[in-house]
Design an enzyme around this catalytic site. Structure first.
Site, PDB file in Angstrom:
ATOM      1  N   ASP A 115      -3.546 -18.081   1.060  1.00 38.37           N
ATOM      2  CA  ASP A 115      -4.717 -18.703   0.425  1.00 38.37           C
ATOM      3  C   ASP A 115      -5.321 -19.754   1.354  1.00 38.37           C
ATOM      4  OD1 ASP A 115      -2.250 -19.875  -0.027  1.00 38.37           O
ATOM      5  OD2 ASP A 115      -2.726 -20.636  -2.013  1.00 38.37           O
ATOM      6  N   TYR A 149       0.821  -1.218   0.000  1.00 36.31           N
ATOM      7  CA  TYR A 149       0.000   0.000   0.000  1.00 36.31           C
ATOM      8  C   TYR A 149       0.853   1.265   0.000  1.00 36.31           C
ATOM      9  CZ  TYR A 149      -4.182  -2.813   0.925  1.00 36.31           C
ATOM     10  OH  TYR A 149      -5.203  -3.716   0.853  1.00 36.31           O
ATOM     11  N   LYS A 176       3.045 -15.562   1.905  1.00 33.91           N
ATOM     12  CA  LYS A 176       2.949 -16.265   0.615  1.00 33.91           C
ATOM     13  C   LYS A 176       4.385 -16.581   0.203  1.00 33.91           C
ATOM     14  CE  LYS A 176       0.475 -17.669  -2.958  1.00 33.91           C
ATOM     15  NZ  LYS A 176      -0.409 -18.838  -2.868  1.00 33.91           N
ATOM     16  N   ASP A 228      -5.546  -6.759   5.444  1.00 36.18           N
ATOM     17  CA  ASP A 228      -6.743  -6.015   5.052  1.00 36.18           C
ATOM     18  C   ASP A 228      -7.860  -6.999   4.693  1.00 36.18           C
ATOM     19  OD1 ASP A 228      -8.449  -4.036   4.247  1.00 36.18           O
ATOM     20  OD2 ASP A 228      -7.269  -3.364   2.533  1.00 36.18           O
ATOM     21  N   ASP A 230     -11.223  -8.483   7.236  1.00 33.57           N
ATOM     22  CA  ASP A 230     -12.627  -8.311   6.845  1.00 33.57           C
ATOM     23  C   ASP A 230     -13.356  -9.653   6.833  1.00 33.57           C
ATOM     24  OD1 ASP A 230     -12.514  -5.592   6.605  1.00 33.57           O
ATOM     25  OD2 ASP A 230     -13.413  -5.531   4.606  1.00 33.57           O
TER      26      ASP A 230
END
Ligand code: NAD
Length: 360
Positions: free
Chosen positions: A222, A140, A190, A246, A250
């Site tokens: 994943d 980001y 990852k 992020d 959620d």
């Protein structure tokens, strides 16, 4: 002693923050905390007043305070502005300006709200997990970034990068959090594809030696997404980078059924913190007195705990929230058709929490 800057923001922000400040005032008086608060502008409200989603005066006040209580920012009125001038940019800038690198998002399922989850009650009942997300690094913020090239041939690109010190500081805060809870930390990466997370995994593994009482595990993002909806109770504390955090936070939020219930804390190394609900400004219900203020009220509890180190005052708020839910008070977002429920608005939910606190 301490000072709090209150940033109501946009949409339902002012409504929910008003209730949270009432609750703060009650515990402040009851426990003699000596906390003071003042208000400042952020988001669309700040754009309208000053042209800037984070006026310099707001950032200066926030940096000088011990804690910031934020409602939410954004709304359709400002959606047409260029990216750099949108209300959400104010949020990113205050996080970076205060160096709030650690975002804590608990996902707790209150027994009374088990029906609100889309998952089977036996999968989520008793859920109590904490997602620790790195907040001011990674993709980001990484440079270079941009969109370049001739029309029709343009390339969009971003850079995911973490330095060892950045990984170490979020790692240590997550290990500390795991130590204070169930003693299990799952680091999500990852590392089978991205070098930035190979380094992430190496640093987390190195840190584990300093925390023999915490069991560290690693999981690819994943698989973590899959496990969160398959068997979420296997997690205690999850630590991950900005982008994965992020998304996973959620997903974890939705396990509990209502985004209107979830608080968050963002901390820097001085334990200054910005406390806010996980949800947005809900422009669809703004001004209707139907918003759920509990996420913001619980954010005050997190503030008392993490910045002001006052567990007793924090627990008093959490107990009051549990009590109003057990008594049947529901805002519309957490209501079902049950006969013993009492549907109330934002203000009346604030009244119920205050009454419960005063009765403790
Ligand atoms: P949102 O969280 O605002 O709303 C999603 C849905 O949840 C809506 O139906 C809303 O009514 C409901 N909801 C949210 N909070 C609620 C509450 N406390 N009580 C009852 N219902 C609630 O997300 P969105 O609609 O995607 O975004 C709306 C605006 O908020 C956008 O401008 C977005 O950029 C902004 N936003 C801000 C933040 C923030 O300030 N931290 C976070 C997310 C989105």
């Amino acid at each position: 002693m301490g000072h709090i800057v209150v940033l109501p923001g946009d949409g339902i922000g002012p409504e929910i923050v008003a209730q949270a400040v009432r609750v703060l005032d009650v515990v402040n008086a009851r426990f003699g905390l000596g906390l003071t608060h003042s208000e400042a502008l952020i988001g669309g409200a700040a754009i309208d007043a000053t042209g800037d989603p984070l006026p310099e005066t707001t950032l200066t006040q926030a940096k000088a305070a011990d804690a910031v209580l934020l409602g939410a920012v954004g709304g359709p009125a400002w959606d047409g502005l260029p990216m750099s001038q949108r209300p959400e940019k104010g949020l990113l800038r205050i996080r970076a300006g205060m160096e709030l690198f650690a975002n804590f998002r608990p996902a707790i399922l209150y027994p009374e709200l088990a029906h609100a989850s889309t998952l089977k009650p036996e999968v989520v009942s008793g859920l109590d997990i904490l997602i620790v997300r790195e907040l001011i690094g990674g993709i980001y913020f990484g440079e270079p970034r941009g969109i370049e090239g001739a029309p029709g041939q343009r390339v969009g690109f971003n850079t995911d990068r973490y330095s060892e010190p950045e990984i170490e500081r979020i790692g240590r805060i997550a290990f500390d959090a795991a130590r204070a809870r169930g003693g299990r930390l799952c680091s999500v990466d990852k590392a089978n594809v991205l070098e930035v997370t190979v380094l992430w995994r190496e640093v987390m593994t190195r840190l584990a030696a300093d925390y023999p009482d915490v069991t560290l595990s690693h999981m690819y993002v994943d698989n973590a997404a899959m496990q969160l909806v398959r068997a979420p109770k296997q997690f205690d504390v999850v630590v991950t980078g900005n982008l994965f955090g992020d998304i996973l936070s959620d997903a974890a939020a939705m396990l509990t059924g209502s985004i209107g219930m979830l608080p968050s804390a963002s901390l820097n190394s001085a334990k200054q913190g910005l406390y806010e609900p996980c949800h947005g400004s809900a422009p669809d219900i703004a001004g209707t007195d139907t918003a759920n203020p509990l996420a913001t009220i619980l954010s005050v509890a997190m503030m008392l705990m993490h910045t002001f180190n006052h567990r007793e005052a924090a627990t008093a708020i959490e107990t009051a929230v549990q009590h109003v839910l057990a008594t049947g008070f529901r805002t519309r977002d957490i209501a079902t058709a049950a006969v013993d429920e009492r549907i109330v608005g934002c203000q009346a939910m604030g009244d119920a929490v205050v009454t419960s606190l005063e009765g403790q």
